[in-house]
Design a protein around this motif. Structure first.
Motif, mmCIF file in Angstrom:
data_model
loop_
_atom_site.group_PDB
_atom_site.id
_atom_site.type_symbol
_atom_site.label_atom_id
_atom_site.label_comp_id
_atom_site.label_asym_id
_atom_site.label_seq_id
_atom_site.Cartn_x
_atom_site.Cartn_y
_atom_site.Cartn_z
ATOM 1 N N ALA A 187 36.913 68.468 36.647
ATOM 2 C CA ALA A 187 36.942 66.958 37.408
ATOM 3 C C ALA A 187 36.042 67.441 38.473
ATOM 4 N N VAL A 188 35.538 68.382 38.700
ATOM 5 C CA VAL A 188 34.859 68.795 40.105
ATOM 6 C C VAL A 188 33.325 69.487 39.695
ATOM 7 N N THR A 189 32.425 69.368 40.368
ATOM 8 C CA THR A 189 31.262 70.174 40.496
ATOM 9 C C THR A 189 30.931 71.121 41.609
ATOM 10 N N ASP A 190 30.178 72.046 41.749
ATOM 11 C CA ASP A 190 30.112 72.729 42.952
ATOM 12 C C ASP A 190 29.575 71.792 44.082
ATOM 13 N N GLU A 191 28.830 70.847 43.693
ATOM 14 C CA GLU A 191 28.445 69.853 44.710
ATOM 15 C C GLU A 191 29.360 68.879 45.285
ATOM 16 N N ASN A 192 30.250 68.523 44.509
ATOM 17 C CA ASN A 192 31.148 67.529 45.078
ATOM 18 C C ASN A 192 32.685 68.145 45.439
ATOM 19 N N ALA A 193 33.088 69.144 44.969
ATOM 20 C CA ALA A 193 34.421 69.915 44.974
ATOM 21 C C ALA A 193 34.905 69.808 46.473
ATOM 22 N N ALA A 194 34.285 70.041 47.247
ATOM 23 C CA ALA A 194 35.158 70.005 48.748
ATOM 24 C C ALA A 194 35.605 68.512 49.124
ATOM 25 N N GLU A 195 34.364 67.645 48.889
ATOM 26 C CA GLU A 195 34.919 66.292 49.086
ATOM 27 C C GLU A 195 36.066 65.693 48.230
ATOM 28 N N VAL A 196 36.064 65.994 46.994
ATOM 29 C CA VAL A 196 37.136 65.458 46.285
ATOM 30 C C VAL A 196 38.407 66.142 46.378
ATOM 31 N N VAL A 197 38.347 67.342 46.838
ATOM 32 C CA VAL A 197 39.615 67.959 47.274
ATOM 33 C C VAL A 197 40.206 67.397 48.399
ATOM 34 N N ASP A 198 39.263 67.056 49.525
ATOM 35 C CA ASP A 198 39.757 66.553 50.583
ATOM 36 C C ASP A 198 40.354 65.240 50.363
ATOM 37 N N LEU A 199 39.639 64.421 49.573
ATOM 38 C CA LEU A 199 40.072 62.928 49.222
ATOM 39 C C LEU A 199 41.379 63.116 48.574
ATOM 40 N N GLN A 200 41.673 64.017 47.590
ATOM 41 C CA GLN A 200 43.039 64.097 47.088
ATOM 42 C C GLN A 200 44.120 64.486 47.960
ATOM 43 N N LEU A 201 43.742 65.428 48.936
ATOM 44 C CA LEU A 201 44.860 65.950 49.798
ATOM 45 C C LEU A 201 45.145 64.909 50.516
ATOM 46 N N THR A 202 44.010 64.253 51.331
ATOM 47 C CA THR A 202 44.262 63.143 52.309
ATOM 48 C C THR A 202 45.399 62.139 51.586
ATOM 49 N N ALA A 203 45.057 61.700 50.367
ATOM 50 C CA ALA A 203 45.689 60.419 49.664
ATOM 51 C C ALA A 203 47.243 61.148 49.458
ATOM 52 N N ALA A 204 47.402 62.309 49.068
ATOM 53 C CA ALA A 204 48.893 63.009 48.897
ATOM 54 C C ALA A 204 49.502 62.933 50.251
ATOM 55 N N VAL A 205 48.967 63.466 51.156
ATOM 56 C CA VAL A 205 49.571 63.596 52.728
ATOM 57 C C VAL A 205 49.786 61.985 53.052
ATOM 58 N N ALA A 206 48.754 61.227 53.152
ATOM 59 C CA ALA A 206 49.005 59.757 53.578
ATOM 60 C C ALA A 206 50.077 58.700 52.918
ATOM 61 N N ARG A 207 50.307 59.193 51.724
ATOM 62 C CA ARG A 207 51.484 58.661 50.791
ATOM 63 C C ARG A 207 52.715 59.082 51.314
ATOM 64 N N HIS A 208 53.023 60.267 51.508
ATOM 65 C CA HIS A 208 54.060 60.993 52.320
ATOM 66 C C HIS A 208 54.330 60.285 53.575
ATOM 67 N N VAL A 209 53.145 60.069 54.604
ATOM 68 C CA VAL A 209 53.633 59.626 55.794
ATOM 69 C C VAL A 209 54.023 58.425 55.601
ATOM 70 N N GLN A 210 53.405 57.510 54.544
ATOM 71 C CA GLN A 210 53.694 55.992 54.160
ATOM 72 C C GLN A 210 55.280 55.911 54.205
ATOM 73 N N LEU A 211 55.754 56.778 53.223
ATOM 74 C CA LEU A 211 57.107 56.992 52.830
ATOM 75 C C LEU A 211 58.074 57.466 53.862
ATOM 76 N N GLY A 212 57.564 58.002 55.151
ATOM 77 C CA GLY A 212 58.209 58.648 56.088
ATOM 78 C C GLY A 212 58.598 59.777 55.967
ATOM 79 N N ILE A 213 57.991 60.587 55.106
ATOM 80 C CA ILE A 213 58.424 61.951 54.536
ATOM 81 C C ILE A 213 57.371 62.997 55.464
ATOM 82 N N ASP A 214 57.942 64.178 55.789
ATOM 83 C CA ASP A 214 57.045 65.157 56.616
ATOM 84 C C ASP A 214 56.175 65.517 55.637
ATOM 85 N N ALA A 215 55.085 66.227 56.074
ATOM 86 C CA ALA A 215 54.017 66.784 55.120
ATOM 87 C C ALA A 215 53.529 68.174 55.760
ATOM 88 N N ARG A 216 53.691 69.212 55.244
ATOM 89 C CA ARG A 216 53.020 70.335 55.717
ATOM 90 C C ARG A 216 52.146 70.976 54.698
#
Length: 80
Positions: free
Chosen positions: A51-80
């Motif tokens: 699902a990633v290439t050498d050119e977009n890997a860092a950006e795609v992973v950053d977006l995935q992690l940001t989305a996961a952490v943001a959702r936990h914060v929206q739900l009031g759940i700690d994220a580490r």
């Protein structure tokens, strides 16, 4: 369960490769019984799925992690 008014806690562990960041983060998450997110885990799954290439890997992973952490914060759940 009573809703809490405390803001969720987000902890980011960063550093040079090989500094045992993952080991530290896993120990903290286990001790505090809280979710943990890892760039390496997300990258590994996306690479396996081709699902990633050498050119977009860092950006795609950053977006995935940001989305996961943001959702936990929206739900009031700690994220580490």
């Amino acid at each position: 369960m009573e809703p809490t008014t405390e803001a969720p806690v987000v902890v980011l562990v960063a550093g040079i490769p090989g500094a045992d960041k993952s080991t530290l983060a896993e120990g903290v998450a286990r001790r505090l019984r809280t979710p943990i997110f890892s760039m390496d885990w997300v990258m590994g799954s996306l690479v396996l799925a081709r699902a990633v290439t050498d050119e977009n890997a860092a950006e795609v992973v950053d977006l995935q992690l940001t989305a996961a952490v943001a959702r936990h914060v929206q739900l009031g759940i700690d994220a580490r």
